[in-house]
Design an enzyme around this catalytic site. Structure first.
Site, PDB file in Angstrom:
ATOM      1  N   GLY A  14       0.832  -1.205   0.000  1.00  0.00           N
ATOM      2  CA  GLY A  14       0.000   0.000   0.000  1.00  0.00           C
ATOM      3  C   GLY A  14       0.865   1.252   0.000  1.00  0.00           C
ATOM      4  O   GLY A  14       1.846   1.328   0.735  1.00  0.00           O
ATOM      5  N   ARG A  75       1.206  -5.079  -5.268  1.00  0.00           N
ATOM      6  CA  ARG A  75       1.339  -6.275  -4.429  1.00  0.00           C
ATOM      7  C   ARG A  75       1.590  -7.412  -5.420  1.00  0.00           C
ATOM      8  O   ARG A  75       0.763  -7.651  -6.288  1.00  0.00           O
ATOM      9  CB  ARG A  75       0.055  -6.517  -3.630  1.00  0.00           C
ATOM     10  CG  ARG A  75      -0.323  -5.341  -2.706  1.00  0.00           C
ATOM     11  CD  ARG A  75      -1.453  -5.719  -1.771  1.00  0.00           C
ATOM     12  NE  ARG A  75      -2.098  -4.563  -1.153  1.00  0.00           N
ATOM     13  CZ  ARG A  75      -1.658  -3.925  -0.072  1.00  0.00           C
ATOM     14  NH1 ARG A  75      -0.557  -4.323   0.528  1.00  0.00           N
ATOM     15  NH2 ARG A  75      -2.312  -2.892   0.420  1.00  0.00           N
ATOM     16  N   ASP A 106       4.717  -4.548   6.360  1.00  0.00           N
ATOM     17  CA  ASP A 106       5.043  -5.886   6.843  1.00  0.00           C
ATOM     18  C   ASP A 106       5.249  -6.911   5.715  1.00  0.00           C
ATOM     19  O   ASP A 106       6.262  -7.616   5.683  1.00  0.00           O
ATOM     20  CB  ASP A 106       3.857  -6.298   7.735  1.00  0.00           C
ATOM     21  CG  ASP A 106       4.113  -7.520   8.517  1.00  0.00           C
ATOM     22  OD1 ASP A 106       4.761  -7.411   9.555  1.00  0.00           O
ATOM     23  OD2 ASP A 106       3.690  -8.597   8.065  1.00  0.00           O
ATOM     24  N   THR A 129       4.234   2.576   5.709  1.00  0.00           N
ATOM     25  CA  THR A 129       2.849   2.088   5.812  1.00  0.00           C
ATOM     26  C   THR A 129       2.073   3.010   6.739  1.00  0.00           C
ATOM     27  O   THR A 129       2.617   3.454   7.757  1.00  0.00           O
ATOM     28  CB  THR A 129       2.783   0.644   6.357  1.00  0.00           C
ATOM     29  OG1 THR A 129       1.417   0.354   6.708  1.00  0.00           O
ATOM     30  CG2 THR A 129       3.639   0.415   7.579  1.00  0.00           C
ATOM     31  N   ASP A 131      -0.199   2.002   8.550  1.00  0.00           N
ATOM     32  CA  ASP A 131      -0.709   1.175   9.664  1.00  0.00           C
ATOM     33  C   ASP A 131       0.097   1.282  10.961  1.00  0.00           C
ATOM     34  O   ASP A 131      -0.403   0.933  12.026  1.00  0.00           O
ATOM     35  CB  ASP A 131      -0.741  -0.312   9.250  1.00  0.00           C
ATOM     36  CG  ASP A 131      -1.667  -0.575   8.073  1.00  0.00           C
ATOM     37  OD1 ASP A 131      -2.408   0.336   7.676  1.00  0.00           O
ATOM     38  OD2 ASP A 131      -1.626  -1.701   7.533  1.00  0.00           O
ATOM     39  N   ASP A 133       2.443  -0.607  12.016  1.00  0.00           N
ATOM     40  CA  ASP A 133       2.467  -1.917  12.665  1.00  0.00           C
ATOM     41  C   ASP A 133       3.826  -2.613  12.555  1.00  0.00           C
ATOM     42  O   ASP A 133       3.893  -3.838  12.606  1.00  0.00           O
ATOM     43  CB  ASP A 133       1.361  -2.819  12.085  1.00  0.00           C
ATOM     44  CG  ASP A 133       1.502  -3.024  10.587  1.00  0.00           C
ATOM     45  OD1 ASP A 133       2.284  -2.298   9.953  1.00  0.00           O
ATOM     46  OD2 ASP A 133       0.828  -3.913  10.048  1.00  0.00           O
ATOM     47  N   ARG A 175      -5.558  -2.499   8.955  1.00  0.00           N
ATOM     48  CA  ARG A 175      -5.525  -3.952   8.822  1.00  0.00           C
ATOM     49  C   ARG A 175      -5.663  -4.593  10.204  1.00  0.00           C
ATOM     50  O   ARG A 175      -6.678  -4.443  10.841  1.00  0.00           O
ATOM     51  CB  ARG A 175      -4.244  -4.408   8.128  1.00  0.00           C
ATOM     52  CG  ARG A 175      -4.453  -5.796   7.577  1.00  0.00           C
ATOM     53  CD  ARG A 175      -3.844  -6.178   6.287  1.00  0.00           C
ATOM     54  NE  ARG A 175      -2.895  -5.354   5.653  1.00  0.00           N
ATOM     55  CZ  ARG A 175      -2.719  -5.365   4.336  1.00  0.00           C
ATOM     56  NH1 ARG A 175      -3.457  -6.124   3.591  1.00  0.00           N
ATOM     57  NH2 ARG A 175      -1.804  -4.603   3.790  1.00  0.00           N
TER      58      ARG A 175
HETATM   59  O1  F6P Z   1      -1.413  -1.802   4.689  1.00  0.00           O
HETATM   60  C1  F6P Z   1      -1.938  -0.596   4.313  1.00  0.00           C
HETATM   61  C2  F6P Z   1      -3.418  -0.695   4.045  1.00  0.00           C
HETATM   62  O2  F6P Z   1      -3.882   0.589   3.723  1.00  0.00           O
HETATM   63  C3  F6P Z   1      -4.246  -1.327   5.163  1.00  0.00           C
HETATM   64  O3  F6P Z   1      -4.529  -0.432   6.200  1.00  0.00           O
HETATM   65  C4  F6P Z   1      -5.441  -1.806   4.402  1.00  0.00           C
HETATM   66  O4  F6P Z   1      -6.031  -2.897   5.066  1.00  0.00           O
HETATM   67  C5  F6P Z   1      -4.870  -2.243   3.100  1.00  0.00           C
HETATM   68  O5  F6P Z   1      -3.665  -1.531   2.924  1.00  0.00           O
HETATM   69  C6  F6P Z   1      -5.775  -2.017   1.902  1.00  0.00           C
HETATM   70  O6  F6P Z   1      -5.146  -2.531   0.779  1.00  0.00           O
HETATM   71  P1  F6P Z   1      -5.621  -2.306  -0.719  1.00  0.00           P
HETATM   72  O7  F6P Z   1      -5.298  -0.898  -1.104  1.00  0.00           O
HETATM   73  O8  F6P Z   1      -4.851  -3.288  -1.505  1.00  0.00           O
HETATM   74  O9  F6P Z   1      -7.103  -2.522  -0.728  1.00  0.00           O
END
Ligand code: F6P
Length: 326
Positions: A14, A75, A106, A129, A131, A133, A175
């Site tokens: 992300g 990803r 992560d 990130t 998050d 985390d 997340r």
């Molecule tokens: O890890 C960052 C994040 O924004 C999380 O908080 C969230 O769950 C996820 O990515 C969403 O991912 P995507 O943009 O692939 O839907």
């Protein structure tokens, strides 16, 4: 003296505000130290499919203030396979790149750790990130900006919540981590935060209602971390409708707007310091470490510690929120 003379840099997973400031810092500090620097587009996918360009200092001009990532991100499923990683390694050899900077969360740093071990390839990670985390750093790049965005959104929702005397569940990202929800709730003066770290141990919704929620207030705002463990804002709203039908409940899911926008000063400085420290790490012959900042000091955190090393929620924050929401 380090053997690393030529590095690649990529952003993965992300996107997070401040990633561009980090790309700029790595590029400029790298060139300043006499290294060749290559931008790798679209994360690990671009590494496998050879989307690589040598960077000069001009490639990173005028980006410190921009959200997202100029390198794009992805990803990448292929990188989770040995064949995909072998392909990535061959591409790196072809470009004579002998060190890699990976900016991501992560999952991205997990990929970096596996690759580094498999090929004995020097990698330095930067925690990018929203998050927050990753273990071993006080905050991650993008977290502060996302927190400020959440605060501004909740301030706006509060106007309508108060006018209509409603209970609002506002779902925020994170997340499996409750940092955005908990600190967002404190910053916006919300009544509660429902977070995965605690949801698995107790029923926070029942507690909220039993503790006389709405005794002294006609409107309430509860921040909910997106996670199966919390039930999400939709799940909680449905429960209130079923179990406590007297409440006028609404849901707002902030979604991807939390990932956008110009980075705050905090994130720009964090990303700039971490990016420069990534180059120092190569020069010091450090490898397979994530750069962190703890108590305002740069630290090198081994990948094995940074990843999946459950960063505990500070109980004092939870207590503060509880005490201030009476
Ligand atoms: O890890 C960052 C994040 O924004 C999380 O908080 C969230 O769950 C996820 O990515 C969403 O991912 P995507 O943009 O692939 O839907």
């Amino acid at each position: 003296m380090s053997n690393v003379k030529s590095i690649g840099i990529l952003t993965s997973g992300g996107d997070a505000p401040g990633m561009n400031a980090a790309i700029r810092a790595v590029t400029r500090a790298g060139i300043c130290a006499g290294l060749r620097v290559h931008g790798i587009y679209r994360g690990y996918r671009g590494l496998i499919f050879d989307e690589i360009e040598e960077f000069s200092t001009q490639n990173v001009s005028n980006i410190i203030q921009r959200g997202g990532t100029i390198l794009k991100t992805a990803r990448c499923k292929e990188f989770t396979t040995p064949e995909g990683r072998q392909c990535a390694y061959d591409v790196l050899r072809r470009h004579e790149i002998d060190g890699l900077v990976v900016i991501g969360g992560d999952g991205s740093l997990t990929g970096a750790r596996i690759f580094a071990n498999e090929f004995q390839f020097p990698i330095v990670g930067l925690p990018g990130t929203i998050d927050n985390d990753l273990y071993g750093t006080d905050t991650t790049i993008g977290y502060d900006t996302a927190l400020n965005t959440i605060m501004e959104c909740v301030d706006k929702i509060r106007d309508t919540a108060t006018s209509h005397e409603r209970l609002f569940f506002i779902e925020v990202m994170g997340r499996e981590a409750g940092y955005l929800a908990l600190n967002g709730a404190i910053a916006a003066g919300a009544e509660a935060a429902i977070i995965p770290e605690i949801s698995t141990k107790q029923d926070q919704l029942a507690e909220l209602i039993q503790n006389g929620f709405r005794k002294s207030k006609n409107s309430s705002i509860v921040l909910v971390a997106e996670s199966p463990a919390t039930g999400g804002a939709m799940g909680l709203a449905q429960r209130v409708k079923d179990e406590f039908p007297g409440y006028d409940v609404r849901v707002s899911i902030l979604g991807h707007l939390q990932r956008g926008g110009s980075p705050t000063a905090h994130d720009r400085i964090l990303a700039s310091r971490m990016g420069a420290a990534a180059i120092d790490a190569f020069l010091d012959d450090q490898r397979n470490v994530m750069i962190g900042i703890k108590n305002d000091e740069i630290v090198y955190v081994p990948f094995t510690k940074a990843i999946k090393n459950e960063k505990p929620i500070n109980q004092e924050l939870m207590n503060t929120l509880r005490r201030l929401s009476i």
